[in-house]
Motif scaffolding. Structure first.
Motif, mmCIF file in Angstrom:
data_model
loop_
_atom_site.group_PDB
_atom_site.id
_atom_site.type_symbol
_atom_site.label_atom_id
_atom_site.label_comp_id
_atom_site.label_asym_id
_atom_site.label_seq_id
_atom_site.Cartn_x
_atom_site.Cartn_y
_atom_site.Cartn_z
ATOM 1 N N LEU A 226 -24.321 -14.885 4.112
ATOM 2 C CA LEU A 226 -22.994 -14.551 3.608
ATOM 3 C C LEU A 226 -22.081 -14.204 4.776
ATOM 4 C CD1 LEU A 226 -21.146 -13.971 1.161
ATOM 5 C CD2 LEU A 226 -21.978 -11.603 1.260
ATOM 6 N N VAL A 227 -20.919 -14.850 4.840
ATOM 7 C CA VAL A 227 -19.960 -14.626 5.915
ATOM 8 C C VAL A 227 -18.809 -13.753 5.434
ATOM 9 C CG1 VAL A 227 -18.345 -15.749 7.497
ATOM 10 C CG2 VAL A 227 -20.535 -16.830 6.993
ATOM 11 N N GLN A 228 -18.283 -14.065 4.243
ATOM 12 C CA GLN A 228 -17.118 -13.331 3.755
ATOM 13 C C GLN A 228 -16.991 -13.524 2.245
ATOM 14 O OE1 GLN A 228 -13.436 -14.661 5.491
ATOM 15 N NE2 GLN A 228 -12.304 -12.904 4.752
ATOM 16 N N VAL A 229 -16.403 -12.520 1.592
ATOM 17 C CA VAL A 229 -16.064 -12.615 0.181
ATOM 18 C C VAL A 229 -14.568 -12.353 0.062
ATOM 19 C CG1 VAL A 229 -16.411 -11.611 -2.108
ATOM 20 C CG2 VAL A 229 -18.349 -11.852 -0.552
ATOM 21 N N VAL A 230 -13.864 -13.232 -0.652
ATOM 22 C CA VAL A 230 -12.419 -13.094 -0.827
ATOM 23 C C VAL A 230 -12.086 -13.152 -2.317
ATOM 24 C CG1 VAL A 230 -11.884 -14.082 1.431
ATOM 25 C CG2 VAL A 230 -11.985 -15.562 -0.555
ATOM 26 N N PRO A 231 -10.932 -12.628 -2.718
ATOM 27 C CA PRO A 231 -10.537 -12.693 -4.127
ATOM 28 C C PRO A 231 -10.437 -14.136 -4.609
ATOM 29 C CG PRO A 231 -9.122 -11.184 -2.910
ATOM 30 C CD PRO A 231 -9.959 -11.897 -1.901
ATOM 31 N N GLY A 232 -10.842 -14.346 -5.851
ATOM 32 C CA GLY A 232 -10.772 -15.670 -6.454
ATOM 33 C C GLY A 232 -9.473 -15.862 -7.214
ATOM 34 N N PRO A 233 -9.426 -16.893 -8.053
ATOM 35 C CA PRO A 233 -8.206 -17.220 -8.773
ATOM 36 C C PRO A 233 -7.835 -16.207 -9.860
ATOM 37 C CG PRO A 233 -9.975 -18.693 -9.406
ATOM 38 C CD PRO A 233 -10.484 -17.864 -8.272
ATOM 39 N N ASN A 234 -8.795 -15.395 -10.299
ATOM 40 C CA ASN A 234 -8.477 -14.338 -11.263
ATOM 41 C C ASN A 234 -9.268 -13.082 -10.910
ATOM 42 O OD1 ASN A 234 -11.052 -14.302 -12.714
ATOM 43 N ND2 ASN A 234 -10.462 -16.319 -13.455
ATOM 44 N N PRO A 235 -8.928 -11.935 -11.475
ATOM 45 C CA PRO A 235 -9.549 -10.666 -11.076
ATOM 46 C C PRO A 235 -11.058 -10.572 -11.313
ATOM 47 C CG PRO A 235 -7.568 -10.279 -12.380
ATOM 48 C CD PRO A 235 -7.844 -11.747 -12.439
ATOM 49 N N GLU A 236 -11.601 -11.408 -12.191
ATOM 50 C CA GLU A 236 -13.033 -11.331 -12.492
ATOM 51 C C GLU A 236 -13.879 -12.193 -11.560
ATOM 52 O OE1 GLU A 236 -13.389 -12.392 -16.556
ATOM 53 O OE2 GLU A 236 -12.197 -10.689 -17.241
ATOM 54 N N ASN A 237 -13.250 -12.983 -10.716
ATOM 55 C CA ASN A 237 -13.991 -13.893 -9.836
ATOM 56 C C ASN A 237 -13.712 -13.594 -8.369
ATOM 57 O OD1 ASN A 237 -14.666 -15.104 -12.216
ATOM 58 N ND2 ASN A 237 -13.938 -17.122 -11.675
ATOM 59 N N LEU A 238 -14.713 -13.866 -7.559
ATOM 60 C CA LEU A 238 -14.605 -13.799 -6.111
ATOM 61 C C LEU A 238 -15.072 -15.143 -5.570
ATOM 62 C CD1 LEU A 238 -16.299 -10.316 -5.619
ATOM 63 C CD2 LEU A 238 -13.853 -10.799 -5.514
ATOM 64 N N VAL A 239 -14.727 -15.431 -4.324
ATOM 65 C CA VAL A 239 -15.213 -16.636 -3.662
ATOM 66 C C VAL A 239 -16.021 -16.190 -2.448
ATOM 67 C CG1 VAL A 239 -14.587 -18.762 -2.470
ATOM 68 C CG2 VAL A 239 -13.247 -17.999 -4.437
#
Length: 52
Positions: free
Chosen positions: A30-43
């Motif tokens: 895992l390198v990084q986690v960023v916010p996804g397209p909606n509040p319930e998802n991350l990328v």
């Protein structure tokens, strides 16, 4: 010199540990986690050494 391959995946908040454990078992770091397209998802962004 090492060569890397990269992968992005959706990371659902309610199932985070299982998803990360699965990718880790496949050799992805895992390198990084960023916010996804909606509040319930991350990328999640992963990398692993490229096999020749």
């Amino acid at each position: 010199m090492k060569k890397w391959e990269y992968f992005t995946a959706p990371l659902l908040i309610h199932n985070t540990k299982q998803i990360l454990d699965t990718f880790g078992e496949d050799g992805w770091e895992l390198v990084q986690v960023v916010p996804g397209p909606n509040p319930e998802n991350l990328v999640a962004y992963f990398k692993r050494e490229k096999q020749s």
